[in-house]
Design an enzyme around this catalytic site. Sequence first.
Site, short mmCIF file in Angstrom:
data_model
loop_
_atom_site.label_atom_id
_atom_site.label_comp_id
_atom_site.label_asym_id
_atom_site.label_seq_id
_atom_site.Cartn_x
_atom_site.Cartn_y
_atom_site.Cartn_z
N GLU A 181 0.84 -1.20 0.00
CA GLU A 181 0.00 0.00 0.00
C GLU A 181 0.87 1.23 0.00
OE1 GLU A 181 -2.44 3.22 2.16
OE2 GLU A 181 -0.44 2.44 2.52
N SER A 183 -25.18 26.96 -17.67
CA SER A 183 -26.32 26.71 -16.79
C SER A 183 -26.13 25.39 -16.04
CB SER A 183 -27.60 26.64 -17.63
OG SER A 183 -28.62 26.01 -16.88
N ASP A 218 -29.96 -6.14 -6.01
CA ASP A 218 -29.16 -5.83 -7.20
C ASP A 218 -29.24 -4.33 -7.50
OD1 ASP A 218 -28.31 -8.40 -7.49
OD2 ASP A 218 -29.32 -8.77 -9.41
N HIS A 222 -15.33 7.41 -11.16
CA HIS A 222 -16.54 7.81 -10.42
C HIS A 222 -16.81 9.28 -10.72
CE1 HIS A 222 -19.51 7.87 -7.24
NE2 HIS A 222 -19.21 6.64 -6.88
#
Lengths: 693, 693
Positions: free
Chosen positions: A368, A570, A608, A631
């Site tokens: 890590e 906008s 689900d 994401h």
Amino acid sequence: NMFVDFDIMSLVIHVCHLNRKFTRLPHLAGSQQNLDLAKQIRDEWMEFGLDSVELVPYDVLLSYPNKTNPNYISIVDHLGTEIFNTSLAEPVPEGYEDVTDIVPPYSAFSAKGQPEDELVYVNYGRTEDFFKLERELGINCSGKIVIARYGKIFRGNKVKNAMLAGAKGIVLFSDPADYCADGVEPYPDGWNLPGGGAQRGNVLNLNGAGDPLTPGYPAKEYTYRSSLEDAVGLPKIPVHPIGYHDAVHLLQHMGGPHPPDNWKGSLNISYRIGPGFTDGLNQNKVRMNIHTNNQVTRIYNVIGWIRGAVEPDRYVILGGHRDAWVFGGIDPVSGAAVVHENVRAAGKLMKKGWRPRRTLIFASWDAEEFGLLGSTEWAEDHARVLQERAVAYINADSAIEVCLSICLSIYINASDVNSVFLKVSSPEEGEEGMTLYQSWHKRDNSTERDAPWISKLGSGSDFEAYFIRLGIASGRARYTKNRKTERYSSYPVYHSVYETYEIVERFYDPSFRRLEAVARVRGGLIFSLADSPVLPLDCVEYAMSLTKYANSIYQLALKHPAAMQQHSVSFDSLFFAVENFTVVARDFHQRLDQLDTSNALAVRMVNDQLMYLERAFTDPLGLPGRPFYRHIIFAPSSHNKYAGESFPGIYDALFDIENAVDWQKAWDEVKRQISIAAFTVNAAAETLKPVVS
Amino acid sequence: NMFVDFDIMSLVIHVCHLNRKFTRLPHLAGSQQNLDLAKQIRDEWMEFGLDSVELVPYDVLLSYPNKTNPNYISIVDHLGTEIFNTSLAEPVPEGYEDVTDIVPPYSAFSAKGQPEDELVYVNYGRTEDFFKLERELGINCSGKIVIARYGKIFRGNKVKNAMLAGAKGIVLFSDPADYCADGVEPYPDGWNLPGGGAQRGNVLNLNGAGDPLTPGYPAKEYTYRSSLEDAVGLPKIPVHPIGYHDAVHLLQHMGGPHPPDNWKGSLNISYRIGPGFTDGLNQNKVRMNIHTNNQVTRIYNVIGWIRGAVEPDRYVILGGHRDAWVFGGIDPVSGAAVVHENVRAAGKLMKKGWRPRRTLIFASWDAEEFGLLGSTEWAEDHARVLQERAVAYINADSAIEVCLSICLSIYINASDVNSVFLKVSSPEEGEEGMTLYQSWHKRDNSTERDAPWISKLGSGSDFEAYFIRLGIASGRARYTKNRKTERYSSYPVYHSVYETYEIVERFYDPSFRRLEAVARVRGGLIFSLADSPVLPLDCVEYAMSLTKYANSIYQLALKHPAAMQQHSVSFDSLFFAVENFTVVARDFHQRLDQLDTSNALAVRMVNDQLMYLERAFTDPLGLPGRPFYRHIIFAPSSHNKYAGESFPGIYDALFDIENAVDWQKAWDEVKRQISIAAFTVNAAAETLKPVVS
């Protein structure tokens, strides 16, 4: 409620023992010791009673100092003589004098080199610090060596900023202003960083790629590896970390203008920014001597499984890393011990006949510290099944940084989080009879909803590939600093040799009851996720967060009212989308209340929908220039990997837009990003609608 | 077996009627007629009894000729006078004289312009044709206008090749060699292309992007649109199609060398390649006059739903396009009629109380002819739910091109395909009592397994976004030419005004029994996919294909034995992966045989594995330079969109590698692509393993 009250009575004792066991030796990624520890963990997890445990190797690019040619920084005089050298190692703490293989402080993946030039002080090395230097102070870092203090942002971002500014080397130091609390002694008499201590750490800009040589694919034996020149995220300049005793020598005679007051740390010197030195030594320069080697090295994850009784093809993951820079007293052992004890507790329950509804996966990640490599490679290796089957990922890095706070992906149902916190007792002295929730609330109740603050997930730990790349609902929970009252960065001895078992035992958690509390919280979360017939995920909470984030990014754009008007920018489509999501989420939960939970297929179908909601927020095209950050709602900040940014595509498009070269293009990109965000929120909403049009 | 024998007794009559109804008027995408037809289809589908039917609009970039400033090609003399002009329209077939709004032959999305220069004949305009011109014949197309005959490859690839060669315009013509069968009369006396007929068609290189202005996202009202300069796939040069009567004028007096024999079509001229003209007219040039406009235009898909009784969240899709260049007698009406009749048949069954286990979606796509836009935008719009829920996509473009063949994604279980074919009767005269399978086998039994040939899916129709981008198992089935015996490309009147109802009724399928057979096959497939408790998908078949493809790409690489050795290129990892997949697939089906089909959750779990297998072959990173082609096993060829390439990443890396500028880099890319392919096959295999490690 079985999954919250699971048998962890023995936990406190075990955490205590385990913590000692895990920290006797350094466990640097790629070392024999860390492999030995992996095997020990595998064997113990098998004994505890998991269905299967395996060591999973990958061959990734790591980086180590050259043992015979140490790294250091010098001041050299006009003859080229080194008249001052920084120390080659930290003074070893008492009781560890005989330990070999303590890696000296270094910046992993630094370029090699011996650049020599004038020094420029760049404060924290943040984007805004370089802006101030270049735009307000008129100081050009090009061709210079820069020195930045640690803190505020991820060190890799400092290095990237230095490279963008044209620096040919960067020195990182720990300033007492950021690494010492007032009234606290340096270790071993207290938990502050001693002057000879320094912060190790990688200085990559991976943007979620994992192993720099195999972006997007697991680093297996047969995997193609790019050349080092094509590797992802390696700095092109030498980097080196030093302690504040050494830093004083470099900084005390500098020339150039005085810095703004808030750039001055707590070193007892008269601050100058540079370049150069002003006293009789003005022909002196700084030389970096960096000989660190990159090296493809085998690492090992330990992966343990408990097969789900009802839905074996639904996975709940608890993962934390095992590798440490040195002893890892806090990072990662306070987390690894928690995983270990949760495995033990689960094993005990299984021996009593329990088996979770869904499959539980426990992971002890390797490397890590070298860029989230173990966890990312495993995520890459198993992306397809995780995409299909992973319900949630709970991270288990350091459990304690001091005061109580919590970071959670807000999608994890807050009421469920709270129910876990309500069932755990406060470990604090003087809070007997108080729940952990009350204790938390007492310390941090800043939100408008009279509830404790739940942060956005940033990065800097192993949930990144799971949450930001694969879109798996993720959470983390730990004791951390109080956002409002504690100014220092992470914790003082972070990544130094002083992160020992003793510092935890003496100062951070003498009773080990805080560790126990964190173990109960993390365990409670995974057991709830693995055992609840209907997944404890709350879409209405998500909707509320989306509303907050949309408002906040809109406010940011409103700092440019004229440009907004001129370019017809906008946010309506985004607000409509968030409103749409909100209505749909509310309807979904209303239908959920009517669900016939005896109908296995009906339960599967709503689960689900709940499980795949987080996936729906990801976009295979990724964010601009960051293909592994997929994401659309959350990403690590482009300017600080540790921090989470919401609507990161829009945020980055707006960033420093007033200085864009081509305003039309820049505002077009803002509009494009608003459009992508609006579409993504609508698309996510669609997944919660009744499944037939 | 309900889903094969479903009630389509009335089908033959309806196909006949419908075909006439759908082809009375042109139905160009973006036209009022095509919207009217969409509404009519919506209303009829509702009447037939679907649960819901909706018109789904998108605003995409289309391209139309300028009505007041027609497109044509001229020969101009040295004074600049146009001494010959190509015709502005095709002679209208008998019975359609009063029809307005017949769009003249044009190349949709052509750049505007009036380039004028010498002409160079480039045969089919394939990559290899340009190689031959440049490398063997020493002819440089840079700055010239090129003329290519239609056929062999997708016209957009011809245009791309011309641009790469530096041409400033390209004329496309239909040579009788490619568009006339021997012994057949031109329409209306036969089904050959008349000399005044020409092939319309788009000349984009979208590589799966859908609407050129909104790649990756649905073209909704609020969607950000890129500028035309940043649009995907638009040609930068003028393009125009002509018939062979006009082509003769351009080609008959050309200069330059004689072409190789196999470059000569069937035009009765003495062939020269160019550049220029050799007779007394050697100062003559060719001028293109192209005034076609790109225009954002609203299109409409019709989407109909039947909610699944047991698993409403599993979708089986039957889709085909509705838009036609003119009357669309074959393309698309022979397909659209099949969809319409399947909807009618399903509606009839529903009125008798039937409801499929899974949800059925019927789609009438718009703007297929403009780059698969309707189907791709809908796929982009619903990518998240399709990713989660789509079991399979069956395409329904033209049902008849003449002789019997079939193209299927090989993942569709061959035994199931065969069972459908076994239950349908041969429609051929003289084959009474024969099944469709026997009829097919009789015509095309070339495989080593004594079974009919099943082709790879290429592209050029609406399954592309579903199969290649989203990884949804896809199939198509139609009468097409015999690979071995029929040399002409598609069918002679393809995309001309002569694609009428009458050409089908007189020549292609007078009894409409072939259309009926195709309807039964396509219907049989979707009903089987929608109703079988265990999905009729066969992983062992997939494994056999992977083996074949791996061998074939290996053979291709073996053409460079010295380079293979020098660069240490090994296919071992790919062969191991395919072997691994084969073993796992076999085990999976063995376990499947033991499945307790009364256990709803157990059935759901294996169905999920079957459904997601195709998804597992996709990679969010896409193929190099083609981000929307994500399938690692199949992609449209980079050199011919119509053709499917297996292991396209490796194939493209090997393509023309002997002429690579940097051999080391080129072979490194081959190795990287082998590694990606091997990993992907292993990752797909993992999804079929028992779900817990």
